[in-house]
Design an enzyme around this catalytic site. Structure first.
Site, mmCIF file in Angstrom:
data_model
loop_
_atom_site.group_PDB
_atom_site.id
_atom_site.type_symbol
_atom_site.label_atom_id
_atom_site.label_comp_id
_atom_site.label_asym_id
_atom_site.label_seq_id
_atom_site.Cartn_x
_atom_site.Cartn_y
_atom_site.Cartn_z
ATOM 1 C CG ASP A 150 1.601 4.971 5.660
ATOM 2 O OD1 ASP A 150 1.180 3.995 6.307
ATOM 3 O OD2 ASP A 150 1.944 6.027 6.215
ATOM 4 C CG ASP A 200 -0.038 -0.060 2.527
ATOM 5 O OD1 ASP A 200 0.299 -1.183 2.935
ATOM 6 O OD2 ASP A 200 0.346 0.994 3.069
#
Ligand SMILES: CSC[C@H]1O[C@H](OP(=O)(O)O)[C@H](O)[C@@H]1O
Ligand SMILES: Nc1ncnc2[nH]cnc12
Length: 302
Positions: free
Chosen positions: A218, A216
Site C-alpha cells: 500500500d 504491494d
C-alpha cells in the site's frame, strides 16, 4: 441429498480475483450462464471436477477484467454459486499489506474483515423480510484450516490469519488512510472486494474463506513509496501461479462429501429471519429461493 453417514454432497466454489480468470485442469469443464433473481453474475461460471470433487469457478471481475470493484454483482455471484449447488467458497484476491512481514508474494488467510465499502448492496434481505445473521467470525474456520494444511507442503509463505480492510476504491488509499488502517485500526491487509462478498456468503449459508495474495505495501511503507499498478500486476502474475497450485492441492483434499459445518455457516439463517410469516413480501420470498430455500422450505435450497 443426505448420505447415511451424515455427510452431504459438496461442491467447491472458487471466486477468482485480479489475474485469475479461469481454472485449468478441470475434468468435464464447461462454461455455463446462470440466471439469478439478482441479475447476471460477473460472467459465465466454469463447472467441472478436480480430483473427483465438483467445482464451480467464477471470475469476480469477469473474463478480461471488465468490472471494477464497485460494479461487481456480489449478490448475483453468491446466488448463482448457491443455485449450482456450491457448499463452500474459496475466494482468491490480490491485496496490499500493512505489515512488514506480510511481504509481496505472501498469502494471508484472512480471518477478519473491516468493511469500509459504501456503494454496494450488502444483503439479500430487506423490506418484507428482515434477517440478521451473525458475523463475528466471518470466515469459516474449517475452510481456512483446510487451506493452511494444503499450503503447508507447498513452497508458499502463508500467514494463518489477519484482518482485511475492504475499501470502496477504485482509487488506492491516501497516505493518511493507509497509516490509519495500519497504526490505529490494526489492519493487516487491504483490498476492494471481499466485502460484501463474505457477508452475502454467510447470508446464503455458504462456508467462505479467502486467500489474500499480497501484491504491494500500500502506501505507508517508507521504503516502497506509492502503490504502483505496474508493480502490482507483475507480483499478481507470479502469485496467480501459486494460487493455482494451492487450489489444486486443497480442493481434492476437501473431498466430495461434507459433514455439517462445525462453525454453523451452513445454518446461519436458522434463527435469523425476524419478520412475521404473515408480514413477509411474497416477491422477496420468491427471489430468495436459492439463498434461503432451506429455511423458507422452497426452491433448490429446501
Ligand atoms: C489489480 S489491483 C486492485 C484490485 O485487485 C483486487 O481485486 P481482487 O480482490 O478481485 O483480486 C483489489 O480488491 C482491487 O479490486
Ligand atoms: N494496496 C491495495 N489497496 C487496495 N486494493 C489492493 N489490491 C492490491 N493492492 C491493493
Amino acid at each position: 441429498m443426505a448420505e447415511t453417514d451424515g455427510t452431504a454432497p459438496a461442491m467447491i466454489g472458487v471466486i477468482g480475483g485480479s489475474g485469475l480468470y479461469a481454472l485449468e485442469g478441470l475434468e468435464e469443464a464447461r462454461w455455463q450462464a446462470v440466471e439469478t433473481p439478482w441479475g447476471a453474475p460477473s460472467d459465465e461460471i466454469l463447472t467441472g471436477r478436480l480430483g473427483g470433487v465438483p467445482v464451480a469457478f467464477l471470475p469476480r471481475h469477469g473474463r478480461g477484467h471488465r468490472l471494477p470493484p464497485s460494479d461487481i454483482p456480489y449478490r448475483a455471484n453468491i446466488d448463482a454459486l448457491k443455485r449450482l449447488g456450491v457448499t463452500d467458497i474459496l475466494s482468491v484476491s490480490a491485496c496490499g499489506s500493512f505489515r512488514e512481514e506480510m511481504a509481496p508474494g505472501d498469502f494471508v488467510l484472512a480471518d477478519q474483515f473491516i468493511d469500509r465499502t459504501v456503494a454496494r448492496a450488502k444483503s439479500f434481505f430487506g423490506p418484507g423480510l428482515v434477517a440478521h445473521v451473525s458475523l463475528a467470525e466471518p470466515v469459516c474456520g474449517r475452510l481456512r484450516a483446510a487451506l493452511g494444511a494444503a499450503a503447508a507442503p507447498l513452497e508458499l509463505r502463508v500467514h494463518p490469519g489477519g484482518t482485511y480492510l475492504a475499501m470502496e476504491g477504485p482509487q488506492f488509499s491516501t497516505l493518511a488512510e493507509s497509516r490509519m488502517y495500519r497504526e490505529s485500526w490494526g489492519c493487516d491487509v487491504i483490498g476492494m472486494t471481499n466485502m460484501p462478498e463474505a457477508k452475502l456468503a454467510r447470508e446464503a449459508e455458504l462456508c467462505y474463506a479467502t486467500v489474500a495474495m499480497v501484491t504491494d505495501y500500500d502506501s505507508w511503507h517508507p521504503d516502497h513509496g506509492e502503490v504502483d499498478i505496474q508493480a502490482i500486476l507483475a507480483t499478481m502474475h507470479a502469485n496467480v501461479a501459486k494460487a493455482r497450485a494451492l487450489l489444486a492441492a486443497v480442493i481434492p483434499a476437501m473431498g466430495a462429501a461434507r459433514a455439517p459445518c462445525c462453525h454453523g455457516c451452513d445454518r446461519a439463517l436458522e434463527f435469523a429471519l425476524i419478520t412475521a410469516p404473515e408480514a413477509r413480501d411474497p416477491a422477496l420470498l420468491a427471489r430468495l429461493d436459492a439463498v434461503a430455500g432451506r429455511v423458507l422450505g422452497r426452491g433448490p435450497g429446501a
